[in-house]
Every structure is written in structure tokens, then in C-alpha cells.
Write a protein that holds these residues in place. Sequence first.
Motif, mmCIF file in Angstrom:
data_model
loop_
_atom_site.group_PDB
_atom_site.id
_atom_site.type_symbol
_atom_site.label_atom_id
_atom_site.label_comp_id
_atom_site.label_asym_id
_atom_site.label_seq_id
_atom_site.Cartn_x
_atom_site.Cartn_y
_atom_site.Cartn_z
ATOM 1 N N THR A 115 0.823 -1.215 0.000
ATOM 2 C CA THR A 115 0.000 0.000 0.000
ATOM 3 C C THR A 115 0.851 1.255 0.000
ATOM 4 O OG1 THR A 115 -1.746 -1.182 1.213
ATOM 5 C CG2 THR A 115 -1.832 1.230 1.211
ATOM 6 N N VAL A 116 1.889 1.268 0.836
ATOM 7 C CA VAL A 116 2.754 2.445 0.925
ATOM 8 C C VAL A 116 3.484 2.689 -0.396
ATOM 9 C CG1 VAL A 116 4.815 3.389 2.042
ATOM 10 C CG2 VAL A 116 3.050 2.272 3.415
ATOM 11 N N THR A 117 3.938 1.631 -1.042
ATOM 12 C CA THR A 117 4.682 1.800 -2.297
ATOM 13 C C THR A 117 3.759 2.098 -3.478
ATOM 14 O OG1 THR A 117 4.643 -0.620 -2.575
ATOM 15 C CG2 THR A 117 6.611 0.368 -1.601
ATOM 16 N N TYR A 118 2.474 1.719 -3.381
ATOM 17 C CA TYR A 118 1.532 2.018 -4.467
ATOM 18 C C TYR A 118 1.110 3.483 -4.473
ATOM 19 C CZ TYR A 118 0.728 -3.024 -5.087
ATOM 20 O OH TYR A 118 0.868 -4.368 -5.320
ATOM 21 N N LEU A 119 1.083 4.122 -3.304
ATOM 22 C CA LEU A 119 0.486 5.456 -3.171
ATOM 23 C C LEU A 119 1.057 6.500 -4.133
ATOM 24 C CD1 LEU A 119 -0.097 5.861 0.676
ATOM 25 C CD2 LEU A 119 -1.818 5.617 -1.122
ATOM 26 N N PRO A 120 2.386 6.620 -4.296
ATOM 27 C CA PRO A 120 2.898 7.661 -5.200
ATOM 28 C C PRO A 120 2.372 7.560 -6.619
ATOM 29 C CG PRO A 120 4.676 6.776 -3.855
ATOM 30 C CD PRO A 120 3.480 5.897 -3.633
ATOM 31 N N TYR A 121 2.039 6.348 -7.068
ATOM 32 C CA TYR A 121 1.566 6.168 -8.438
ATOM 33 C C TYR A 121 0.272 6.929 -8.692
ATOM 34 C CZ TYR A 121 0.113 3.853 -12.746
ATOM 35 O OH TYR A 121 -0.298 3.597 -14.029
ATOM 36 N N PHE A 122 -0.545 7.083 -7.674
ATOM 37 C CA PHE A 122 -1.855 7.709 -7.835
ATOM 38 C C PHE A 122 -1.820 9.216 -7.605
ATOM 39 C CE2 PHE A 122 -2.591 3.281 -6.647
ATOM 40 C CZ PHE A 122 -3.418 2.877 -7.686
ATOM 41 N N LEU A 123 -0.636 9.769 -7.386
ATOM 42 C CA LEU A 123 -0.474 11.216 -7.258
ATOM 43 C C LEU A 123 0.058 11.778 -8.566
ATOM 44 C CD1 LEU A 123 1.173 11.436 -3.715
ATOM 45 C CD2 LEU A 123 -1.237 11.724 -4.288
ATOM 46 N N SER A 124 -0.432 12.939 -8.969
ATOM 47 C CA SER A 124 0.026 13.552 -10.212
ATOM 48 C C SER A 124 1.434 14.097 -10.031
ATOM 49 C CB SER A 124 -0.922 14.682 -10.623
ATOM 50 O OG SER A 124 -0.796 15.779 -9.733
ATOM 51 N N TRP A 125 2.107 14.323 -11.169
ATOM 52 C CA TRP A 125 3.455 14.878 -11.107
ATOM 53 C C TRP A 125 3.453 16.312 -10.600
ATOM 54 C CZ3 TRP A 125 7.733 12.631 -10.512
ATOM 55 C CH2 TRP A 125 8.000 11.387 -11.083
ATOM 56 N N VAL A 126 2.334 17.000 -10.692
ATOM 57 C CA VAL A 126 2.254 18.354 -10.145
ATOM 58 C C VAL A 126 2.438 18.321 -8.629
ATOM 59 C CG1 VAL A 126 0.789 20.384 -9.866
ATOM 60 C CG2 VAL A 126 0.773 19.130 -12.027
ATOM 61 N N ILE A 127 1.745 17.373 -7.986
ATOM 62 C CA ILE A 127 1.867 17.227 -6.537
ATOM 63 C C ILE A 127 3.244 16.685 -6.164
ATOM 64 C CG2 ILE A 127 0.946 16.028 -4.508
ATOM 65 C CD1 ILE A 127 -1.765 15.998 -5.917
ATOM 66 N N LEU A 128 3.665 15.610 -6.860
ATOM 67 C CA LEU A 128 4.958 15.013 -6.548
ATOM 68 C C LEU A 128 6.107 15.971 -6.855
ATOM 69 C CD1 LEU A 128 4.558 11.341 -7.806
ATOM 70 C CD2 LEU A 128 4.574 12.161 -5.462
ATOM 71 N N GLY A 129 5.929 16.811 -7.889
ATOM 72 C CA GLY A 129 6.978 17.763 -8.218
ATOM 73 C C GLY A 129 7.250 18.732 -7.084
ATOM 74 N N GLY A 130 6.174 19.209 -6.429
ATOM 75 C CA GLY A 130 6.359 20.088 -5.280
ATOM 76 C C GLY A 130 7.036 19.382 -4.122
ATOM 77 N N ILE A 131 6.646 18.129 -3.883
ATOM 78 C CA ILE A 131 7.256 17.356 -2.798
ATOM 79 C C ILE A 131 8.735 17.120 -3.085
ATOM 80 C CG2 ILE A 131 7.238 15.136 -1.596
ATOM 81 C CD1 ILE A 131 4.222 15.001 -2.159
ATOM 82 N N ILE A 132 9.039 16.695 -4.320
ATOM 83 C CA ILE A 132 10.425 16.400 -4.684
ATOM 84 C C ILE A 132 11.286 17.662 -4.626
ATOM 85 C CG2 ILE A 132 11.905 15.670 -6.591
ATOM 86 C CD1 ILE A 132 9.585 13.783 -7.428
ATOM 87 N N SER A 133 10.741 18.777 -5.103
ATOM 88 C CA SER A 133 11.494 20.033 -5.086
ATOM 89 C C SER A 133 11.843 20.447 -3.662
ATOM 90 C CB SER A 133 10.691 21.137 -5.773
ATOM 91 O OG SER A 133 10.470 20.831 -7.141
ATOM 92 N N ASP A 134 10.914 20.248 -2.727
ATOM 93 C CA ASP A 134 11.194 20.594 -1.332
ATOM 94 C C ASP A 134 12.219 19.648 -0.713
ATOM 95 O OD1 ASP A 134 9.475 22.724 -1.376
ATOM 96 O OD2 ASP A 134 7.755 21.609 -0.599
ATOM 97 N N ILE A 135 12.095 18.354 -1.007
ATOM 98 C CA ILE A 135 13.006 17.375 -0.414
ATOM 99 C C ILE A 135 14.421 17.527 -0.956
ATOM 100 C CG2 ILE A 135 13.532 14.904 -0.241
ATOM 101 C CD1 ILE A 135 10.550 14.356 -0.207
ATOM 102 N N LEU A 136 14.541 17.826 -2.269
ATOM 103 C CA LEU A 136 15.857 17.870 -2.911
ATOM 104 C C LEU A 136 16.409 19.285 -3.057
ATOM 105 C CD1 LEU A 136 15.369 15.229 -5.753
ATOM 106 C CD2 LEU A 136 16.276 14.890 -3.457
ATOM 107 N N ALA A 137 15.758 20.270 -2.458
ATOM 108 C CA ALA A 137 16.253 21.644 -2.528
ATOM 109 C C ALA A 137 17.602 21.757 -1.826
ATOM 110 C CB ALA A 137 15.232 22.596 -1.900
ATOM 111 N N SER A 138 18.275 22.895 -2.048
ATOM 112 C CA SER A 138 19.595 23.087 -1.443
ATOM 113 C C SER A 138 19.542 23.055 0.080
ATOM 114 C CB SER A 138 20.196 24.410 -1.916
ATOM 115 O OG SER A 138 19.322 25.492 -1.626
ATOM 116 N N ASP A 139 18.381 23.451 0.649
ATOM 117 C CA ASP A 139 18.197 23.366 2.101
ATOM 118 C C ASP A 139 17.158 22.321 2.467
ATOM 119 O OD1 ASP A 139 16.093 24.705 0.967
ATOM 120 O OD2 ASP A 139 15.929 26.235 2.538
#
Length: 303
Positions: A115-139
Motif C-alpha cells: 500500500t505504501v509503495t503504491y500510493l505515489p503512483y496515484f499522485l500527479s506529477w504536479v503534486i509530486l513535483g512540489g514534494i520532490i522540489s522541497d526534499i531535494l532543494a539546497s536546504d
Amino acid sequence: MNRRIDIKRNFPLHLMLLPGVALVLVYSYWPMAGLVLAFQKFNIASFSHGGYFASPFVGFDNFKYVFGMPEFPRVLWNTIFIASMKIVAGTIAPIMFALLLNEVAKIWLKRIVQTVTYLPYFLSWVILGGIISDILASDGLVNQFLAWLHLEPVFFMGDNRVFPYMLVATDLWKSTGFNTIIYLAALTAINPSLYEAAVIDGANRWKQTLHVTLPGMMPIIVLLGTLSLGDILNAGFEQIFVLYNPVVFQSGDIIDTFNYRIGLLGAKYDIGTAIGLFKSCVSLVMVSVSYALASKFANYRIF
């Protein structure tokens, strides 16, 4: 007589197909008339008066212009490089994950992990893009962890050496869990008596995986691997469009994003159509090759 009976019996089913056929004709086949723009010097003023065929024909001049653009070889290489990495990693990672899940004895733990590994598949790249940008930002979280380990921070979103691999890693994060489903289904089709025979012969878990599990999964692995060749020019427009920026155009700009800027933002609809038609022709060839290989090596046929 039997044919008439079959037609009469299946007539309601044919009626149910009509809405789907109408949608395909209207949204998939009718717009293909616009491909004529690839062979024209398109003029939107003349189009408003005479339609698709009002602009003057220039033959293959638009394609010559595209292939002569200094950015095009780099864009084509980026597309093939990123797509190839995604195809290879997107084939290996779900297989490994399915094998690991198959070894989990606790059903409740297995279901939680799935269930945990399936969840990202059902999120759009717009949502995941914001999450990834925050996690991988310089800070962001990742660089804070690297600083805690006394390591140099990594500019994931602005380093041309890192950006393509970040795209592949984040694509795996999104799709691996869901893509594992088909391999788990292949595992359930393996005859349990083969494992029993392997145990009697003294095979440990690794030997069972190597000589029973993987050969049992091989037909579906070969099938999906060959069919994925059709995506050799599909590097993932939505993901890259959300995550990239002008700093990483050198390594992250692909055919789709390049076409978006030229065709839509630049209003060069004839050039954009030529780029899209080139991509479609290459994809058609690769899809045909992949289906031929799937038919030969995996006995897979559409018709």
C-alpha cells in the motif's frame, strides 16, 4: 443463418461500443488531419479562411529545419538517454521488489508495504513535483542529511550531471510499487511443486529464486521488456516539465519539452507538428519492432 443469429445476439454489445468508437474517431483520428501542417508554411490568418489546406506546401522543409537546429541532436540524445535508463531501471526494480515481497512471510506486513509503495503512483506529477522540489532543494531534507554526515550538498535541481539520474530515481519512486503488481501475479502462476522438488534437491532460498522463480517469471519479463521498446522516445513530459528549469536544459530538455516551447510558446505550429510527426514515426517503428520481438520470444500476439 448462424451468422445472422450471432449478429442479432451480439447487437447490444456492438451498440455499447459506439460511444467509445465515436470518441476515438473524434479525438484520435479527426485531429490527424492537422498533420498536414508539418508539410506547410503555416499561416494562421489563411487557416481561419481556408482551413488546413490554405497554407502553402513546402514539402520536407520543416523537417530539414528541425534536423538542422543546433539544439536538436542534444534534445534527441537526452530523450533517448533518459528514456533508456527509465526502461532498464523500470524493468529491473519491479522484478527485484516483487521477489523481495514474495519472501515476506507476514501477510499484514506485506500488505502495508504494498500500500505504501503504491500510493505515489496515484499522485500527479504536479503534486509530486512540489514534494520532490522541497526534499531535494539546497536546504531540503536530503541535503540536510548530507550536511549531518559532513558531506558536500548536491544541487539536484540545477546540476546537469545529476539531473537525469534524479529523474530516473524519482520516476522509480512513483511507478515501481504499481508496476510490481504484474510480476507478483506471475509469481502466483508458478507451480508450488517446483519449489518442493527444489527443496528435496537441497536448494536454498537463493537457489530456488535463481532456478525456479526467475525462469517462471521469464516469459512476462521478456514480454514487458520488448514492449517497452516503444517508449524509447517517451522520456516523461509531465515529470520533466514540472521539475526542469533553464539551468538544466543541457541534460534535461527532451523532444516533448522542446516541442512545447517551439510549437506552443513560440507559436511555430508547423515546426511543432513536424517534430511531433517525427517522434510518432520513430515510435511506430519501435512499437512494430517490439511487437515482432514479443511475438517471436514470448509468443505474444494482438490478433
